[in-house]
Every structure is written in C-alpha cells, then in structure tokens.
Design an enzyme around this catalytic site. Structure first.
Site, PDB file in Angstrom:
ATOM      1  N   PHE A 106      52.953  82.593 -21.566  1.00  0.00           N
ATOM      2  CA  PHE A 106      53.825  81.807 -20.689  1.00  0.00           C
ATOM      3  C   PHE A 106      53.263  81.680 -19.278  1.00  0.00           C
ATOM      4  O   PHE A 106      53.567  80.723 -18.562  1.00  0.00           O
ATOM      5  CB  PHE A 106      55.233  82.425 -20.650  1.00  0.00           C
ATOM      6  CG  PHE A 106      55.388  83.626 -19.766  1.00  0.00           C
ATOM      7  CD1 PHE A 106      55.815  83.502 -18.447  1.00  0.00           C
ATOM      8  CD2 PHE A 106      55.135  84.911 -20.240  1.00  0.00           C
ATOM      9  CE1 PHE A 106      55.972  84.599 -17.620  1.00  0.00           C
ATOM     10  CE2 PHE A 106      55.295  86.016 -19.431  1.00  0.00           C
ATOM     11  CZ  PHE A 106      55.713  85.872 -18.112  1.00  0.00           C
ATOM     12  N   LYS A 107      52.426  82.603 -18.896  1.00  0.00           N
ATOM     13  CA  LYS A 107      51.927  82.608 -17.522  1.00  0.00           C
ATOM     14  C   LYS A 107      50.935  81.487 -17.245  1.00  0.00           C
ATOM     15  O   LYS A 107      50.576  81.244 -16.090  1.00  0.00           O
ATOM     16  CB  LYS A 107      51.321  83.968 -17.202  1.00  0.00           C
ATOM     17  CG  LYS A 107      52.386  85.057 -17.239  1.00  0.00           C
ATOM     18  CD  LYS A 107      51.862  86.448 -17.018  1.00  0.00           C
ATOM     19  CE  LYS A 107      53.029  87.437 -17.083  1.00  0.00           C
ATOM     20  NZ  LYS A 107      52.629  88.823 -16.872  1.00  0.00           N
ATOM     21  N   ASP A 108      50.513  80.777 -18.303  1.00  0.00           N
ATOM     22  CA  ASP A 108      49.641  79.629 -18.093  1.00  0.00           C
ATOM     23  C   ASP A 108      50.294  78.590 -17.177  1.00  0.00           C
ATOM     24  O   ASP A 108      49.612  77.954 -16.375  1.00  0.00           O
ATOM     25  CB  ASP A 108      49.298  78.956 -19.433  1.00  0.00           C
ATOM     26  CG  ASP A 108      48.189  79.671 -20.176  1.00  0.00           C
ATOM     27  OD1 ASP A 108      47.288  80.212 -19.510  1.00  0.00           O
ATOM     28  OD2 ASP A 108      48.222  79.694 -21.420  1.00  0.00           O
ATOM     29  N   ALA A 111      50.237  79.962 -13.468  1.00  0.00           N
ATOM     30  CA  ALA A 111      48.864  80.134 -12.999  1.00  0.00           C
ATOM     31  C   ALA A 111      48.174  78.786 -12.793  1.00  0.00           C
ATOM     32  O   ALA A 111      47.453  78.586 -11.810  1.00  0.00           O
ATOM     33  CB  ALA A 111      48.073  80.989 -13.986  1.00  0.00           C
ATOM     34  N   THR A 140      48.942  88.123 -17.279  1.00  0.00           N
ATOM     35  CA  THR A 140      48.707  87.500 -15.975  1.00  0.00           C
ATOM     36  C   THR A 140      47.215  87.333 -15.717  1.00  0.00           C
ATOM     37  O   THR A 140      46.759  86.282 -15.266  1.00  0.00           O
ATOM     38  CB  THR A 140      49.336  88.335 -14.845  1.00  0.00           C
ATOM     39  OG1 THR A 140      50.746  88.286 -14.962  1.00  0.00           O
ATOM     40  CG2 THR A 140      48.944  87.795 -13.480  1.00  0.00           C
TER      41      THR A 140
END
Length: 430
Positions: A106-108, A111, A140
């Site tokens: 999900f951090k794509d 970021a 992350t």
C-alpha cells in the site's frame, strides 16, 4: 493551506515546506490548518468519476497553489498507475487490495506521490541535494526506494532492522543502487526510528545534509493514503450499507488517512485499528492510558511498532476528546496463533490467500461484527509473496513470484551494517 506543528512551538509552513522539512523544528508532526468537507454532490455521483479525478478532488485543498493544477494532475496520474480492486470474501466482508503497485504494498501510493512532489519542487534547484532518511519495518523501505529511484537532487538512506524484514522486502530496498542506500541496523524498528528522529534534531549533522523523512510522518506520504478509501466507497456504494474499515495498524498513518477521508465527508460508520500483540492503542482505548513500550517481534512485522507516531494526529482530528475518538475508532489486538488460524480459515472458506497483516485486519472485522453490523472492508496491505516465510508454511502451498518480485529477488544485496547512532552520523557525513 498552511500546516502547523502538533507540538505548537514552531512556525506554520506551506505544503512545500512541510514536505521538504518532514518534521517540524520542535519535533512535532505537521497537520493541516483546516479540513473542508467535499460537496455532497461529489459523493452522490462518485461512481462517474475516475480514480484520478477523485484523487485530485481529495488532495487539492492540502496542496493548494504550491503545485499548479496541470502538474498536480500529472503527479496523480503517475502515482495511480495501477488498480485498487475490492474483492468480496463473505456476505458482509470484502478486502481492498492495495498491492498492485511496483513494490506490491500500500505504501506505493504515498511514496510515489511524495517522490513526484519532490521532483517538482526540486526541478528549479538541481544544485540543492536533499537526503531522504527513512526507517522501515518492511514495506516503507521498498516503496520509498522504488518511488525515489533516479529522482534528481534526492539521495535516499533507508534504515531497516536486521533479520526482522522478509527476504523479499530486504531485496526490494537493498538492490536498486543509484541514489538508494540501505543501512542494516542491529536492533528493532523502534531503534531505527529513534535514530532517524535523532538525526532530524542534530544541528551539526544538518549542516552536512538537508534531511527530510519519507515515513508517514511526512504529509506527502500520509495524505495520499486517503485516496483508496474513496476508491473502495466508489465500488461499494451500490450496496447501501454502513461502511466499516479494518486497517492493519503499526505506525497508524494509514488508518489516520482513512479518518481524514471521513473528515472530508466520506461516509464511514467505523474504523477498526487491528494490531498484533503490539497493543498500545487497544490498551489505550480500554484504559485511557497511552503507554508506549518496546516492540515485540511477530509474523506481521510491518506492525511491530511500540510507539506509533501517527496516533497523535488521530487525537488532533478529534480535538483530543477521547469520547469522540472512541465513537469512531475501535481497536483489537491478535496473537500470531490467531493470525495463522485466520489465514487458514480464509483460504478454506473463500479460497483467498491473505498475508499476515491482512489476516489481522480480517480478525478485527470479525471481532467488531460480534456486536455490530455493516459492510466490512479490511485492507490487504501487501501481496502474500512478500511474506513467503510465513504464508507458505501456514497454508502448505507454494506461491509463485509475480513479475514485480522476479525483477529483484535474484539481485545482489548491498547494505552497510550499523549498530549505533554515531555510526549513522559517520555514514551520512561521508
């Protein structure tokens, strides 16, 4: 739109300055001065908007005129170049898959958005080098490494706890080269995070390096995570049921973004912060006492956080009123044994493979639905392939590598091992 420090002892700053600074000079997290709910008409017709159009409406008040509309829409289009499907598993339980991006986590979203904001802010000042310093408990690091790879004027230094991230996660943050450097820390994620926070306050170090953060403490990493809560609502609106989100929670940035989405008018009945045995917030909601403690290692390693940074933002949203907070937020913790049992049950009943974090999110919904009703959505925050050492033995199955993983899994790891803050300083000064 200005942003203020939650410690209230630093000047207010613009979106651009909040992004570049990361943390306020008084150690506080930045928070927007105002939150204006979106028009009712937007929600009434949300199914007619594309994901890119939804994201623009959601984020524009926070970026304001810091990035022109045309460039902001381009940033959003590049950020959201993959799908966010809702998959129904049971009559009242679905999962929102957030793992279709380049690093399968999900951090794509945060970021990629943050990296492109940096790219825009830096395009006029290529002589000014910024160092993104980030601690990771797993996903992350890979997302930041991928998002910032090759961005002009930005060096990235990632700290991760030795032996406490999966093999796939480690390869994603140690094999890219170019402007990405990895530091393998003898310690826990909390140790990594403590070093990063100390570096931001080190005036001597800051004379050598312009430091900023890409953890969810940074507003450009945190706020875009609102997007996919809107995408889920768009897909489930026709069910006409009260929406309940269960978010696997470690540093609490993701669930805090969901609660921000609710402040913008998104119709959500309840948020559930589902945690592993690092149960600081579940205990707080039971006792009223917030007591950080050293993190414990679990099979859902991205949530092994003993002092979640973003919980203070959730308290700010609710004006530090515990009664209001508890009306909108529930929180439950689960053991590794319960997590494994849930993974097996989901596979047997729905023929769906969850990663351990998603399984914790599923358990949170099951617990909430013992006494409540609604349309439940748990966030599947990473592809199961990122946790093969857990998923394959639990389910007794071999999971094939998707293309995104095949591209890095056989590359050579490059990381420098450190144990102390002074070693971090020496590395950054080199």
């Amino acid at each position: 739109m200005n942003f203020y420090s939650l410690n209230k002892k630093a000047p207010n700053v613009s979106f651009k300055d909040a992004v570049i600074k990361g943390l306020a000079p008084d150690k506080g997290l930045y928070f927007p001065e105002s939150i204006t709910a979106l028009e009712k008409d937007f929600f009434n017709h949300i199914e007619y908007f594309s994901n890119n159009e939804i994201a623009f409406e959601v984020i524009k008040q926070f970026v304001a005129d810091e990035i022109p509309e045309k460039e902001l829409k381009e940033i959003i289009a590049e950020t959201l170049s993959f799908e966010f499907p809702v998959v129904e598993l049971e009559e009242n339980i679905s999962t929102l898959e957030l793992f279709h991006g380049p690093t399968m986590a999900f951090k794509d979203v945060g970021a990629r958005f943050m990296a492109r904001c940096f790219g825009y802010f830096n395009k006029e000042k290529t002589d000014t080098q910024v160092t993104v310093l980030v601690a990771t408990s797993g996903d992350t690091g890979g997302a930041v490494a991928s998002g910032f790879l090759g961005v002009e004027g930005v060096d990235v230094v990632i700290l991760y706890p030795s032996g406490k991230v999966s093999d796939v996660q480690e390869k994603q943050l140690t094999t890219l080269g170019k402007n990405i450097k990895a530091l393998e820390v003898n310690g826990t994620f909390d140790d990594c995070q403590a070093m990063v926070k100390k570096a931001f306050l080190d005036e001597d170090l800051k004379s050598y390096r312009n430091l900023t953060s890409a953890n969810s403490i940074n507003v450009a990493r945190w706020l875009p995570q609102m997007f996919y809560f809107f995408f889920a609502y768009k897909q489930l609106k026709s069910k006409h049921k009260d929406l309940v989100f269960s978010v696997p929670s470690g540093n609490f940035g993701n669930i805090c973004a969901g609660i921000m989405a609710q402040q913008l008018g998104l119709p959500v009945k309840q948020f559930i912060a589902s945690t592993n045995v690092n149960d600081i917030v579940p205990e707080y909601l039971k006792t009223g006492i917030y007591s950080p403690k050293p993190s414990k290692q679990t099979i859902s390693n991205a949530m092994d956080v003993g002092d979640p940074s973003n919980f203070i933002r959730i308290q700010e949203i609710y004006k530090n009123n515990d009664t209001t907070l508890k009306q909108h937020l529930s929180s439950y913790s689960f053991t590794d044994k319960e997590t494994k049992e849930a993974m097996v049950k989901i596979k047997e009943t729905s023929n769906y493979i969850t990663d351990p974090h998603g399984a914790v999110g599923y358990l949170g919904l099951k617990e909430y639905f013992k006494e409540n009703e609604g349309q439940g959505v748990f966030l599947e925050t990473a592809h199961p392939v990122k946790f093969l050492d857990v998923v394959e033995p639990v389910l007794g199955e071999t999971i094939e590598y998707p293309q995104q993983i095949k591209e890095v899994i056989h590359k050579e790891k490059h990381a420098e091992v450190i144990s102390t803050y002074s070693e971090l300083v020496s590395f950054l000064k080199k």
